[in-house]
Design an enzyme around this catalytic site. Structure first.
Site, PDB file in Angstrom:
ATOM      1  CE1 TYR A 135     -20.972 -35.441 -25.099  1.00  0.00           C
ATOM      2  CE2 TYR A 135     -22.502 -34.440 -23.552  1.00  0.00           C
ATOM      3  CZ  TYR A 135     -21.323 -34.397 -24.264  1.00  0.00           C
ATOM      4  OH  TYR A 135     -20.499 -33.307 -24.147  1.00  0.00           O
ATOM      5  CG  PHE A 426     -14.717 -37.719 -14.770  1.00  0.00           C
ATOM      6  CD1 PHE A 426     -14.821 -37.494 -16.135  1.00  0.00           C
ATOM      7  CD2 PHE A 426     -15.473 -38.746 -14.206  1.00  0.00           C
ATOM      8  CE1 PHE A 426     -15.649 -38.290 -16.929  1.00  0.00           C
ATOM      9  CE2 PHE A 426     -16.279 -39.554 -14.980  1.00  0.00           C
ATOM     10  CZ  PHE A 426     -16.369 -39.328 -16.331  1.00  0.00           C
TER      11      PHE A 426
END
Length: 426
Positions: A135, A426
């Protein structure tokens, strides 16, 4: 924006509840988990479908990738010594089918995600990285560290100034899988995030449907439990945990795995911790999602008294530099011009003036003035929670100083007085 047609020929299309099985199929192919550990009828109940998309090469008939984003909040440095909460879409379930790797699918999905947030006027995006090498090239950076603590049963937490207050608090535990427990946990979770730097606030939907018991997912552990702490009948904290029982040579060797501890004050944190290390038939207690300057670590005696593992916590990406830097607060006055390098989000790649007044309130807007610093967008994301300083990144050659003193000025302004918590999963 409902779809996007990148140069690679990948179309990003909206998904809905009817696409559940196809989405799970792509995710299972990418992460090869045991499907029996998840309830297919309910595993996606906390999805916000308007934020959920798939990548396809044939208009949507065949999915080669999927992603979703959750509507979360992030507690960031506020003006001077205050805190503030900003919106943070949480990028998650990012999956590319192995048959379609290295063909522009991930690039198309992230370009779509960033373009949507830019159109919506959102400043930042956050994620937890399954593979840390991926990322950074899309502009994300590690903004907080996550510490896992492991200690023996009966570990001593030394905090003399809190002993009397902690001793007056009551604790009780119950199964997590009940409407009563989930409602209480969510109320305390939301209340605590406002005063916890780096905390990620779950949505109301997550608070209602997460933590349901699914027996195959226990993998030898008991159903998830929650321990509440209270003062005069009012709940002041909770801990989510599970215990697993094992025996060796006729002796109990059970483990208590604490996945989350939330407290509205330090006395409540201390009361919960002391109870969690005092279960019969156990020998080891682990605490996840702690910070590098966590009270539990130092109450227990410091790094040589407990076993510590450190990982990357929350990754942040400034999608709109001007909005993101204007939404957080600053520790000192500052006036610098930043030449931001961002090859993925071209609307960011320009010069920005960050002006902060003596009350710690900042405004960041485009400018044509000469730059004081040349800085990649990743460096701003790394420093956004006040932990990974601009000065330390400049020492590593990540940030280039064009005006003497500019690095120190920005670094001091963006620092926080405490280390951020790593943020819930999450």
């Amino acid at each position: 924006m409902d779809s996007q047609q990148p140069a690679a020929g990948v179309t990003v299309v909206p998904l809905g509840p009817r696409d559940r099985d196809r989405l799970l199929g792509v995710d299972a192919a990418a992460f090869f988990f045991d499907p029996s550990q998840h309830d297919p009828e309910h595993v996606l109940d906390y999805f916000e479908w308007p934020r959920t998309f798939g990548a396809s090469r044939d208009g949507g008939s065949t999915l080669c990738g999927v992603y979703t984003a959750f509507g979360l909040g992030l507690t960031v440095p506020g003006p001077l010594d205050a805190l503030a909460t900003v919106p943070m879409p949480g990028l998650s379930w990012v999956s590319v089918h192995p048959d379609h790797r290295r063909r522009g699918v991930l690039r198309a999905m992230l370009d779509h995600h960033f373009a949507q947030l830019h159109e919506q006027g959102v400043g930042i995006s956050g994620l937890h990285a399954a593979e840390p090498a991926i990322y950074g090239r899309f502009g994300y950076a590690v903004a907080s560290l996550e510490v896992h603590l492991s200690m023996g049963r009966g570990a001593t937490f030394t905090a003399p100034s809190l002993d009397e207050e902690a001793g007056r608090l009551q604790t009780r535990f119950m199964p997590m899988d009940s409407d009563e427990a989930r409602a209480q946990v969510h109320r305390l979770h939301v209340a605590a995030t406002a005063s916890t730097l780096g905390a990620v606030t779950r949505s109301d939907l997550m608070g209602r449907v997460l933590f349901r018991d699914h027996p195959p997912a226990r993998v030898g552990r008991e159903p998830q439990q929650v321990m509440f702490c209270s003062r005069d009948g009012e709940a002041t904290g909770y801990a989510r945990f599970t215990r697993s029982g094992t025996w060796e040579d006729g002796s109990p060797k059970g483990t208590v795995a604490v996945t989350e501890v939330v407290a509205l004050d330090e006395a409540s944190l201390l009361a919960l911790a002391r109870r969690l290390v005092d279960f019969d038939l156990t020998t080891t207690v682990t605490f996840d999602q702690r910070s590098t300057d966590d009270p539990l670590l130092w109450w227990a005696g410091g790094p040589r008294a407990v076993e510590i593992s450190t990982y990357d916590g929350l990754w942040l990406r400034l999608v709109d530099v001007g909005r993101a830097l204007s939404e957080r607060g600053y520790a000192t006055a500052c006036d610098v011009v930043l030449e931001v390098v961002d090859e993925v989000c071209p609307w960011n790649q320009r010069r920005w003036r960050l002006s902060v007044d003596d009350k710690g309130v900042g405004r960041c807007s485009p400018t044509s003035d000469p730059a004081d610093l040349r800085i990649p967008v990743q460096a701003l994301g790394a420093a956004y929670l006040g932990s990974r300083s601009i000065a330390s990144q400049a020492q590593r050659g990540v940030v280039e100083e064009l005006r003497t003193g500019a690095v120190r000025q920005l670094s001091l302004a963006m620092r926080a007085d405490r280390e951020p918590m790593p943020g819930i999963a999450f």
